[in-house]
Scaffold this motif. Structure first.
Motif, PDB file in Angstrom:
ATOM      1  N   PHE A 175     -18.236  54.699  29.963  1.00  0.00           N
ATOM      2  CA  PHE A 175     -19.128  53.848  29.047  1.00  0.00           C
ATOM      3  C   PHE A 175     -18.521  54.153  27.661  1.00  0.00           C
ATOM      4  N   MET A 176     -18.598  52.964  26.759  1.00  0.00           N
ATOM      5  CA  MET A 176     -18.446  52.774  25.292  1.00  0.00           C
ATOM      6  C   MET A 176     -19.310  51.745  24.964  1.00  0.00           C
ATOM      7  N   HIS A 177     -20.504  51.960  24.163  1.00  0.00           N
ATOM      8  CA  HIS A 177     -21.460  50.797  23.922  1.00  0.00           C
ATOM      9  C   HIS A 177     -21.861  50.062  25.074  1.00  0.00           C
ATOM     10  N   GLY A 178     -22.201  50.933  26.131  1.00  0.00           N
ATOM     11  CA  GLY A 178     -22.630  50.381  27.536  1.00  0.00           C
ATOM     12  C   GLY A 178     -21.819  50.568  28.488  1.00  0.00           C
ATOM     13  N   PRO A 179     -21.745  50.133  29.569  1.00  0.00           N
ATOM     14  CA  PRO A 179     -20.661  50.304  30.591  1.00  0.00           C
ATOM     15  C   PRO A 179     -19.559  49.431  30.503  1.00  0.00           C
ATOM     16  N   VAL A 180     -18.586  50.230  30.710  1.00  0.00           N
ATOM     17  CA  VAL A 180     -16.969  49.300  30.317  1.00  0.00           C
ATOM     18  C   VAL A 180     -16.500  49.037  31.572  1.00  0.00           C
ATOM     19  N   LEU A 181     -16.145  50.137  32.543  1.00  0.00           N
ATOM     20  CA  LEU A 181     -15.525  49.933  33.562  1.00  0.00           C
ATOM     21  C   LEU A 181     -15.774  50.757  34.827  1.00  0.00           C
ATOM     22  N   LEU A 182     -15.544  50.530  36.228  1.00  0.00           N
ATOM     23  CA  LEU A 182     -15.798  51.352  37.060  1.00  0.00           C
ATOM     24  C   LEU A 182     -14.575  51.484  37.994  1.00  0.00           C
ATOM     25  N   ILE A 183     -14.642  52.685  38.809  1.00  0.00           N
ATOM     26  CA  ILE A 183     -13.741  53.068  39.751  1.00  0.00           C
ATOM     27  C   ILE A 183     -14.597  53.235  41.188  1.00  0.00           C
ATOM     28  N   ARG A 184     -14.578  52.399  42.042  1.00  0.00           N
ATOM     29  CA  ARG A 184     -15.377  52.518  43.342  1.00  0.00           C
ATOM     30  C   ARG A 184     -14.336  52.758  44.538  1.00  0.00           C
ATOM     31  N   VAL A 185     -14.586  53.872  45.046  1.00  0.00           N
ATOM     32  CA  VAL A 185     -13.788  54.029  46.543  1.00  0.00           C
ATOM     33  C   VAL A 185     -14.594  53.512  47.560  1.00  0.00           C
ATOM     34  N   GLU A 186     -14.041  52.767  48.499  1.00  0.00           N
ATOM     35  CA  GLU A 186     -14.406  52.247  49.689  1.00  0.00           C
ATOM     36  C   GLU A 186     -13.639  52.799  50.929  1.00  0.00           C
ATOM     37  N   SER A 187     -13.751  52.707  51.935  1.00  0.00           N
ATOM     38  CA  SER A 187     -13.263  53.091  53.250  1.00  0.00           C
ATOM     39  C   SER A 187     -11.592  52.668  53.242  1.00  0.00           C
ATOM     40  N   GLN A 188     -11.175  51.498  52.802  1.00  0.00           N
ATOM     41  CA  GLN A 188      -9.677  50.948  53.038  1.00  0.00           C
ATOM     42  C   GLN A 188      -9.427  50.609  51.668  1.00  0.00           C
ATOM     43  N   ARG A 189     -10.363  50.748  50.493  1.00  0.00           N
ATOM     44  CA  ARG A 189      -9.693  50.101  49.261  1.00  0.00           C
ATOM     45  C   ARG A 189     -10.639  50.760  48.015  1.00  0.00           C
ATOM     46  N   ILE A 190     -10.034  50.504  46.796  1.00  0.00           N
ATOM     47  CA  ILE A 190     -10.662  50.815  45.811  1.00  0.00           C
ATOM     48  C   ILE A 190     -10.883  49.747  44.890  1.00  0.00           C
ATOM     49  N   LEU A 191     -12.042  49.604  44.129  1.00  0.00           N
ATOM     50  CA  LEU A 191     -12.267  48.629  43.380  1.00  0.00           C
ATOM     51  C   LEU A 191     -12.171  49.141  41.970  1.00  0.00           C
ATOM     52  N   PHE A 192     -11.337  48.507  40.987  1.00  0.00           N
ATOM     53  CA  PHE A 192     -11.275  48.693  39.726  1.00  0.00           C
ATOM     54  C   PHE A 192     -12.007  47.475  39.025  1.00  0.00           C
ATOM     55  N   GLY A 193     -13.128  47.847  38.330  1.00  0.00           N
ATOM     56  CA  GLY A 193     -13.638  46.662  37.847  1.00  0.00           C
ATOM     57  C   GLY A 193     -14.197  46.723  36.461  1.00  0.00           C
ATOM     58  N   PHE A 194     -14.440  45.748  35.632  1.00  0.00           N
ATOM     59  CA  PHE A 194     -14.679  45.619  34.224  1.00  0.00           C
ATOM     60  C   PHE A 194     -16.190  44.692  34.041  1.00  0.00           C
ATOM     61  N   TRP A 195     -17.053  45.275  33.244  1.00  0.00           N
ATOM     62  CA  TRP A 195     -18.309  44.489  33.280  1.00  0.00           C
ATOM     63  C   TRP A 195     -18.025  43.287  32.130  1.00  0.00           C
ATOM     64  N   ARG A 196     -16.758  43.177  31.575  1.00  0.00           N
ATOM     65  CA  ARG A 196     -16.423  42.050  30.701  1.00  0.00           C
ATOM     66  C   ARG A 196     -15.094  41.599  31.374  1.00  0.00           C
ATOM     67  N   GLY A 197     -15.092  41.818  32.699  1.00  0.00           N
ATOM     68  CA  GLY A 197     -13.634  41.391  33.181  1.00  0.00           C
ATOM     69  C   GLY A 197     -13.454  39.919  33.253  1.00  0.00           C
ATOM     70  N   LEU A 198     -14.306  38.967  33.213  1.00  0.00           N
ATOM     71  CA  LEU A 198     -13.885  37.494  33.026  1.00  0.00           C
ATOM     72  C   LEU A 198     -13.079  37.294  31.974  1.00  0.00           C
ATOM     73  N   ARG A 199     -13.323  38.143  30.870  1.00  0.00           N
ATOM     74  CA  ARG A 199     -12.891  37.828  29.382  1.00  0.00           C
ATOM     75  C   ARG A 199     -11.175  38.795  29.716  1.00  0.00           C
ATOM     76  N   LEU A 200     -10.947  39.391  30.774  1.00  0.00           N
ATOM     77  CA  LEU A 200      -9.763  40.294  30.825  1.00  0.00           C
ATOM     78  C   LEU A 200      -8.753  39.561  31.734  1.00  0.00           C
ATOM     79  N   ARG A 201      -8.988  38.432  32.329  1.00  0.00           N
ATOM     80  CA  ARG A 201      -8.016  37.868  33.500  1.00  0.00           C
ATOM     81  C   ARG A 201      -6.847  37.425  32.814  1.00  0.00           C
ATOM     82  N   HIS A 202      -6.656  37.339  31.576  1.00  0.00           N
ATOM     83  CA  HIS A 202      -5.418  36.896  30.807  1.00  0.00           C
ATOM     84  C   HIS A 202      -4.427  37.998  30.801  1.00  0.00           C
ATOM     85  N   ILE A 203      -5.152  39.267  30.980  1.00  0.00           N
ATOM     86  CA  ILE A 203      -4.314  40.446  31.215  1.00  0.00           C
ATOM     87  C   ILE A 203      -3.749  40.838  32.653  1.00  0.00           C
ATOM     88  N   GLU A 204      -5.141  40.552  33.575  1.00  0.00           N
ATOM     89  CA  GLU A 204      -4.645  40.783  34.898  1.00  0.00           C
ATOM     90  C   GLU A 204      -5.355  39.422  35.640  1.00  0.00           C
TER      91      GLU A 204
END
Length: 138
Positions: A52-81
């Motif tokens: 969190f920083m001024h609300g939620p920024v990012l998450l790391i979620r572990v599932e059985s076979q994968r990890i999700l690395f997510g961003f609340w404003r991720g659509l605005r970050l697709r130029h980076i990744e």
């Protein structure tokens, strides 16, 4: 014996539940998030690590076979990744990480920095939805 992720109550307990490649991968992501923007606050929310920083920024979620690395404003970050995939509420986008998924440290740092800058400038990404929900109830 490892705990079930659902039984974790703190970020450290969450980490204690992990094994093998997921523990190493999440440990590296966690370290980069906390050191890239030291003001970011780490919490265990909604069953996974949330930063969190001024609300939620990012998450790391572990599932059985994968990890999700997510961003609340991720659509605005697709130029980076460009592998960030849109989904969910807000401007959420996530990157699916498998054991063999490469992810450069510099990319993670740029994502974290930019996501925090966006929240600083635009505010809590969940606030508009909460305000809209409140207006609908009146």
């Amino acid at each position: 014996m490892k705990m079930n992720l659902a039984s974790a109550r703190t970020p450290d307990e969450y980490m204690a539940c992990l094994t093998d490649w997921q523990r190493a991968y999440v440990g590296a992501l966690r370290l980069m998030a906390l050191t890239t923007v030291p003001q970011v606050e780490e919490r265990l929310r909604w069953g996974h690590l949330v930063y969190f920083m001024h609300g939620p920024v990012l998450l790391i979620r572990v599932e059985s076979q994968r990890i999700l690395f997510g961003f609340w404003r991720g659509l605005r970050l697709r130029h980076i990744e460009p592998r960030l995939k849109p989904g969910g509420k807000y401007e959420m986008a996530t990157l699916e990480l498998l054991r063999e998924t490469p992810l450069e440290k510099a990319t993670v740092q740029r994502l974290v920095q930019r996501a925090c800058v966006l929240n600083r400038g635009l505010g809590d990404p969940t606030a508009a939805a909460a305000a809209s929900a409140g207006k609908e109830q009146t």
